[in-house]
Write a protein that holds these residues in place. Structure first.
Motif, short mmCIF file in Angstrom:
data_model
loop_
_atom_site.label_atom_id
_atom_site.label_comp_id
_atom_site.label_asym_id
_atom_site.label_seq_id
_atom_site.Cartn_x
_atom_site.Cartn_y
_atom_site.Cartn_z
N GLY A 83 0.91 -1.24 0.15
CA GLY A 83 -0.01 -0.05 -0.18
C GLY A 83 0.99 1.52 0.08
N VAL A 84 2.23 1.32 -0.62
CA VAL A 84 2.86 2.32 -0.64
C VAL A 84 2.81 2.93 -2.08
CG1 VAL A 84 5.35 3.26 -0.31
CG2 VAL A 84 4.27 1.39 1.20
N GLU A 85 2.52 4.34 -2.22
CA GLU A 85 2.60 4.79 -3.46
C GLU A 85 3.47 5.66 -3.83
OE1 GLU A 85 -0.53 7.49 -6.49
OE2 GLU A 85 -1.06 6.58 -4.50
N ILE A 86 4.40 5.73 -4.65
CA ILE A 86 5.64 6.96 -4.91
C ILE A 86 4.79 8.01 -5.82
CG2 ILE A 86 7.72 7.17 -5.95
CD1 ILE A 86 8.36 4.28 -5.94
N LEU A 87 5.19 9.05 -5.27
CA LEU A 87 4.72 10.38 -5.68
C LEU A 87 5.79 11.20 -6.47
CD1 LEU A 87 2.50 11.48 -2.73
CD2 LEU A 87 1.74 10.33 -4.81
N ARG A 88 5.87 11.26 -7.78
CA ARG A 88 6.65 12.10 -8.50
C ARG A 88 6.00 12.39 -9.69
NH1 ARG A 88 11.72 12.09 -7.32
NH2 ARG A 88 12.79 12.61 -8.97
N SER A 89 6.06 13.82 -9.83
CA SER A 89 5.55 14.61 -10.75
C SER A 89 6.11 15.60 -11.28
CB SER A 89 3.87 15.01 -10.46
OG SER A 89 3.46 15.69 -11.63
N SER A 90 5.99 16.14 -12.61
CA SER A 90 6.72 17.26 -12.87
C SER A 90 5.79 18.44 -13.32
CB SER A 90 7.57 16.89 -14.41
OG SER A 90 6.64 16.45 -15.33
N SER A 91 4.64 18.25 -12.88
CA SER A 91 3.66 19.25 -12.79
C SER A 91 3.43 19.75 -11.48
CB SER A 91 2.42 18.94 -13.39
OG SER A 91 2.53 18.44 -14.81
N TRP A 92 3.54 21.19 -11.03
CA TRP A 92 3.44 21.74 -9.96
C TRP A 92 1.89 21.46 -9.24
CZ3 TRP A 92 5.36 22.61 -5.76
CH2 TRP A 92 4.54 23.69 -4.73
N ASN A 93 2.06 20.93 -8.32
CA ASN A 93 0.73 20.47 -7.52
C ASN A 93 1.12 20.72 -5.87
OD1 ASN A 93 -1.47 19.64 -6.00
ND2 ASN A 93 -1.77 17.66 -7.23
N PRO A 94 0.47 21.97 -5.27
CA PRO A 94 1.11 22.27 -3.98
C PRO A 94 0.49 21.35 -2.93
CG PRO A 94 -0.47 23.90 -4.70
CD PRO A 94 -0.06 23.16 -5.82
N GLU A 95 -0.70 20.59 -3.42
CA GLU A 95 -1.15 19.67 -2.29
C GLU A 95 -0.42 18.43 -2.30
OE1 GLU A 95 -5.26 18.81 -3.34
OE2 GLU A 95 -5.68 20.71 -3.35
N MET A 96 0.55 18.02 -3.29
CA MET A 96 1.34 16.64 -3.35
C MET A 96 3.06 17.25 -3.18
SD MET A 96 -1.01 14.67 -3.57
CE MET A 96 -0.63 13.06 -4.18
N GLN A 97 3.39 18.50 -3.64
CA GLN A 97 4.73 18.68 -3.53
C GLN A 97 4.97 19.88 -2.62
OE1 GLN A 97 4.18 19.50 -7.71
NE2 GLN A 97 5.50 17.75 -8.28
N ARG A 98 6.08 19.78 -2.29
CA ARG A 98 6.81 21.27 -1.30
C ARG A 98 7.86 21.78 -2.21
NH1 ARG A 98 6.89 19.06 3.56
NH2 ARG A 98 7.87 17.33 2.84
N ALA A 99 7.69 23.12 -2.22
CA ALA A 99 8.93 23.81 -3.07
C ALA A 99 10.03 23.82 -2.01
CB ALA A 99 8.60 25.08 -3.64
N ILE A 100 11.16 23.35 -2.33
CA ILE A 100 12.41 23.36 -1.46
C ILE A 100 13.24 24.54 -1.84
CG2 ILE A 100 12.60 20.98 -0.66
CD1 ILE A 100 14.70 20.49 -2.61
N ALA A 101 13.22 25.12 -2.93
CA ALA A 101 13.67 26.28 -3.44
C ALA A 101 12.75 26.94 -4.61
CB ALA A 101 15.13 25.88 -4.10
N VAL A 102 12.71 28.36 -4.57
CA VAL A 102 11.66 29.00 -5.64
C VAL A 102 12.82 29.75 -6.42
CG1 VAL A 102 10.04 30.85 -5.98
CG2 VAL A 102 9.98 28.83 -3.98
N GLU A 103 12.75 29.80 -7.71
CA GLU A 103 13.35 30.57 -8.86
C GLU A 103 12.38 31.55 -9.15
OE1 GLU A 103 15.71 28.23 -11.29
OE2 GLU A 103 17.01 27.42 -9.53
N LYS A 104 12.44 32.72 -9.14
CA LYS A 104 11.67 33.77 -9.85
C LYS A 104 12.31 34.01 -10.95
CE LYS A 104 9.48 35.32 -5.31
NZ LYS A 104 8.96 36.33 -4.63
N THR A 105 11.86 33.50 -12.21
CA THR A 105 12.54 33.64 -13.34
C THR A 105 11.58 33.68 -14.60
OG1 THR A 105 12.91 31.04 -13.67
CG2 THR A 105 14.75 32.53 -12.81
N LEU A 106 10.24 33.53 -14.28
CA LEU A 106 9.29 33.28 -15.20
C LEU A 106 8.86 34.51 -15.50
CD1 LEU A 106 7.72 30.01 -14.47
CD2 LEU A 106 9.42 30.44 -16.01
N GLU A 107 8.14 34.99 -16.76
CA GLU A 107 7.09 36.03 -17.02
C GLU A 107 6.05 36.21 -16.15
OE1 GLU A 107 8.17 38.53 -19.13
OE2 GLU A 107 9.91 37.20 -19.36
#
Length: 144
Positions: A83-107
């Protein structure tokens, strides 16, 4: 996880054989005990090891790659059974991911983008126990 120990002769590099034996011994002990209060801790440690395998594969000798693939597949099988699920996604989802660093580089007003994936997230028996760690790129103005 018995298959892991059966693979001792599978490793062509002695240092890798030693590392795999060391890293899998604690996994086997829990697997033998079945479910316990330590299941969440074990799941997080086992998923960390699964992530480590991906790093090892990047630098491993070609003849060790089949063993690493086999071990990764065996871990996935064990995870499913427990019953263990690995969570890996390249799409940002704050409910499933934590930003350990933020780069303000986008428009301005651009949706956040996952630049790098760190440690995998973990769900145990349907319950989120650890968010995936990511490096996030965000808009220069909005801070999202």
């Amino acid at each position: 996880m018995n298959r892991v120990e059966e693979q001792a002769d599978f490793w062509k590099t002695p240092n890798l054989a030693e590392l795999m034996k060391e890293r899998t011994s604690s996994l086997q002990a829990f697997r033998d005990a079945g479910t316990s209060p330590g299941k969440i801790r074990w799941a997080c440690e086992a998923v960390d090891f699964y992530d480590e395998l991906a790093s090892v594969k990047e630098i491993a000798l070609e003849e060790d790659l089949p063993g690493l693939d086999s071990l990764g597949n065996e871990l996935e099988r064990v995870f499913r059974g427990m019953g263990v699920e690995i969570l890996r996604s390249s799409s940002w989802n704050p409910e499933m991911q934590r930003a350990i660093a933020v780069e303000k580089t986008l428009e301005t007003h651009t949706a956040p983008v996952v630049k790098e994936q760190g440690a995998s997230g973990v769900r145990v028996d349907g319950r989120l126990v650890r968010k995936q760690e990511v490096v996030l790129q965000t808009s220069m103005k909005t801070g999202k």
